[in-house]
Write a protein that holds these residues in place. Structure first.
Motif, PDB file in Angstrom:
ATOM      1  N   GLU A 160       0.788  -1.244   0.000  1.00  0.00           N
ATOM      2  CA  GLU A 160       0.000   0.000   0.000  1.00  0.00           C
ATOM      3  C   GLU A 160       0.816   1.287   0.000  1.00  0.00           C
ATOM      4  OE1 GLU A 160      -3.019  -0.722   3.082  1.00  0.00           O
ATOM      5  OE2 GLU A 160      -4.284  -1.560   1.491  1.00  0.00           O
ATOM      6  N   CYS A 208      -2.530   2.464  -4.587  1.00  0.00           N
ATOM      7  CA  CYS A 208      -3.146   1.469  -3.697  1.00  0.00           C
ATOM      8  C   CYS A 208      -3.099   1.890  -2.231  1.00  0.00           C
ATOM      9  CB  CYS A 208      -2.481   0.104  -3.864  1.00  0.00           C
ATOM     10  SG  CYS A 208      -3.006  -0.745  -5.348  1.00  0.00           S
ATOM     11  N   TRP A 234      -9.686   7.274  -2.616  1.00  0.00           N
ATOM     12  CA  TRP A 234      -9.931   5.868  -2.284  1.00  0.00           C
ATOM     13  C   TRP A 234      -8.857   4.999  -2.939  1.00  0.00           C
ATOM     14  CZ3 TRP A 234     -12.717   4.777   1.631  1.00  0.00           C
ATOM     15  CH2 TRP A 234     -13.269   3.506   1.817  1.00  0.00           C
ATOM     16  N   LYS A 235      -8.612   3.831  -2.365  1.00  0.00           N
ATOM     17  CA  LYS A 235      -7.622   2.897  -2.930  1.00  0.00           C
ATOM     18  C   LYS A 235      -8.057   2.414  -4.316  1.00  0.00           C
ATOM     19  CE  LYS A 235      -5.783  -1.682  -1.904  1.00  0.00           C
ATOM     20  NZ  LYS A 235      -4.626  -2.046  -1.119  1.00  0.00           N
ATOM     21  N   LYS A 236      -7.112   2.400  -5.256  1.00  0.00           N
ATOM     22  CA  LYS A 236      -7.404   1.903  -6.603  1.00  0.00           C
ATOM     23  C   LYS A 236      -7.726   0.413  -6.517  1.00  0.00           C
ATOM     24  CE  LYS A 236      -4.747   3.784 -10.070  1.00  0.00           C
ATOM     25  NZ  LYS A 236      -3.645   3.841 -11.064  1.00  0.00           N
ATOM     26  N   ASN A 237      -8.817  -0.004  -7.141  1.00  0.00           N
ATOM     27  CA  ASN A 237      -9.234  -1.402  -7.024  1.00  0.00           C
ATOM     28  C   ASN A 237      -8.640  -2.227  -8.170  1.00  0.00           C
ATOM     29  OD1 ASN A 237     -10.560  -3.858  -6.796  1.00  0.00           O
ATOM     30  ND2 ASN A 237     -12.459  -2.912  -6.088  1.00  0.00           N
ATOM     31  N   GLU A 292     -10.486  -5.489  -9.565  1.00  0.00           N
ATOM     32  CA  GLU A 292     -11.622  -5.171 -10.449  1.00  0.00           C
ATOM     33  C   GLU A 292     -11.141  -4.642 -11.802  1.00  0.00           C
ATOM     34  OE1 GLU A 292     -14.792  -5.669 -10.445  1.00  0.00           O
ATOM     35  OE2 GLU A 292     -14.964  -6.512  -8.434  1.00  0.00           O
ATOM     36  N   THR A 348      -7.777 -12.388  -4.892  1.00  0.00           N
ATOM     37  CA  THR A 348      -7.078 -11.654  -3.840  1.00  0.00           C
ATOM     38  C   THR A 348      -6.608 -12.671  -2.800  1.00  0.00           C
ATOM     39  OG1 THR A 348      -9.046 -11.316  -2.479  1.00  0.00           O
ATOM     40  CG2 THR A 348      -8.571  -9.628  -4.134  1.00  0.00           C
ATOM     41  N   HIS A 392      -3.743 -10.565  -6.332  1.00  0.00           N
ATOM     42  CA  HIS A 392      -3.397  -9.359  -5.574  1.00  0.00           C
ATOM     43  C   HIS A 392      -3.265  -9.752  -4.095  1.00  0.00           C
ATOM     44  CE1 HIS A 392      -3.424  -4.877  -5.662  1.00  0.00           C
ATOM     45  NE2 HIS A 392      -3.649  -5.047  -4.377  1.00  0.00           N
ATOM     46  N   PHE A 396     -10.204  -5.771   3.383  1.00  0.00           N
ATOM     47  CA  PHE A 396      -9.544  -6.472   2.274  1.00  0.00           C
ATOM     48  C   PHE A 396     -10.170  -7.865   2.137  1.00  0.00           C
ATOM     49  CE2 PHE A 396      -6.419  -8.879  -0.050  1.00  0.00           C
ATOM     50  CZ  PHE A 396      -5.938  -7.975  -0.977  1.00  0.00           C
ATOM     51  N   GLU A 449     -18.932  -1.670  -0.066  1.00  0.00           N
ATOM     52  CA  GLU A 449     -18.173  -2.513  -1.008  1.00  0.00           C
ATOM     53  C   GLU A 449     -18.350  -3.997  -0.686  1.00  0.00           C
ATOM     54  OE1 GLU A 449     -14.132  -1.131  -1.427  1.00  0.00           O
ATOM     55  OE2 GLU A 449     -14.792   0.632  -2.559  1.00  0.00           O
TER      56      GLU A 449
END
Ligand SMILES: Cc1ncc(C[n+]2csc(CCOP(=O)(O)OP(=O)(O)O)c2C)c(N)n1
Length: 300
Positions: free
Chosen positions: A133, A145, A167-170, A173, A185, A211, A240, A290
């Motif tokens: 991260e 991230c 926001w964290k890049k997904n 997705e 993941t 990931h 997560f 989410e």
């Protein structure tokens, strides 16, 4: 007879990384590759861009790698994997896993173009992002991230509240949107699940993406012995989630029996200590939203 002959092991015994790596104490990224190689075995060629792992492995002739590895430019992991795969194909070698192994900066930011191109061209390779991260090798700068609210060296808090604002890049997705055969993941706190996914991915033809959440005590601000516990908190709070997407079908592989409060995860680390209650509440709402969306995707 060693200890492992007496107890039933749930992880493969073989080690493809030697002793004496240069990782920080409690490095989640180091465990991530150790487990990945236990799953893949020795018929693998690893491509590593600039990242912590370009250092952790050590220098020739003292490297910890017992399998072939290459080090390439920061942005080029996808392109290098595509080239290695083409070379192996030309030689008629079919039993080697081509593994791209990059940090979140090298994946979600600078390497995303080469990765996306290689996936779109349908190259046969496994790409794994170990996600700590932020850009840890160069001192903990924010990456795509980095989660919202985190303090990093480029999003310092001070008196003005310059924490990460987006926001964290997904990435899972984003990769799933390529319609690739396998996306998953994983987290180093659940090694059996991680190894199962890597094994499954290695048996699939075409591009595959995993990931892995890899907590970093140095920059996240917790003591090194807590790495596994912090990773568990990330999964059990649904910050997560662990899931896989096989040919577009979603499957959550770990549903927390009792979802723990998001703040328990956030406040386990120094990088979130400054967060005002309103922001914790905002993060909690988004995490819940989410998670609900993921549950719905699984049902379709
Ligand atoms: C084009 C380019 N820009 C910047 C760098 C400097 N650099 C080396 S490693 C690194 C950080 C990598 O971060 P990440 O991919 O998240 O992996 P981590 O260090 O966290 O393991 C940076 C910025 C570089 N090597 N090449």
């Amino acid at each position: 007879m060693d200890r492992s002959d007496k107890i039933k092991l749930t992880l493969p015994k073989e080690e493809w990384l030697g002793h004496g790596n240069l990782g920080c104490q409690g490095c989640g990224g180091t465990l991530a590759l150790r487990y990945t190689l236990k799953a893949l075995g020795k018929r693998v060629i690893i491509t590593i861009p600039a990242c912590c792992w370009a250092v952790i492995g050590g220098f020739f002739p003292f490297t910890v790698f017992k399998v072939p590895s290459t080090q390439i430019a920061f942005e080029a992991t996808g392109a290098c994997c595509a080239g290695i795969e083409a070379g192996l194909k030309a030689k008629g070698i079919e039993d080697v896993t081509v593994l791209g192994w990059a940090g979140d900066g090298g994946t979600a930011d600078i390497g995303i173009q080469a990765l996306s191109g290689a996936v779109e061209r349908n190259h046969n390779f496994l790409y794994i992002c170990y996600d700590n991260e932020a850009y840890m090798n160069t001192g903990g700068q924010k990456s795509g991230c980095t989660p919202l609210g985190a303090r990093t060296t480029t999003t310092p808090v001070g008196t003005r509240g310059y924490w990460k604002k987006s926001w964290k890049k997904n990435m899972p997705e984003i990769m799933a949107a390529h319609k690739m055969p396998y996306v998953a993941t994983a987290c180093i706190s659940y090694p059996e699940d991680l190894i199962k996914k890597v094994k499954k991915a290695s048996a699939i033809q075409g591009p595959r993406y995993i990931h892995i959440l890899a907590p970093c005590p140095t920059a996240w601000g917790y003591s090194p012995e807590k790495t596994i516990a912090v990773g568990r908190l990330a999964v059990e709070s649904c910050v997560f989630p662990l899931y896989e997407i096989e040919n577009g079908i979603y499957k959550i592989t770990k549903k927390p029996t009792k979802k723990i409060p998001v703040e328990e995860y956030l406040l386990s680390q120094g990088r979130f200590k400054h967060l005002p209650n309103e922001l914790i509440e905002f993060i909690r709402k988004n995490v819940d939203k989410e998670w609900e969306e993921l549950l719905k995707k699984e049902q379709h």
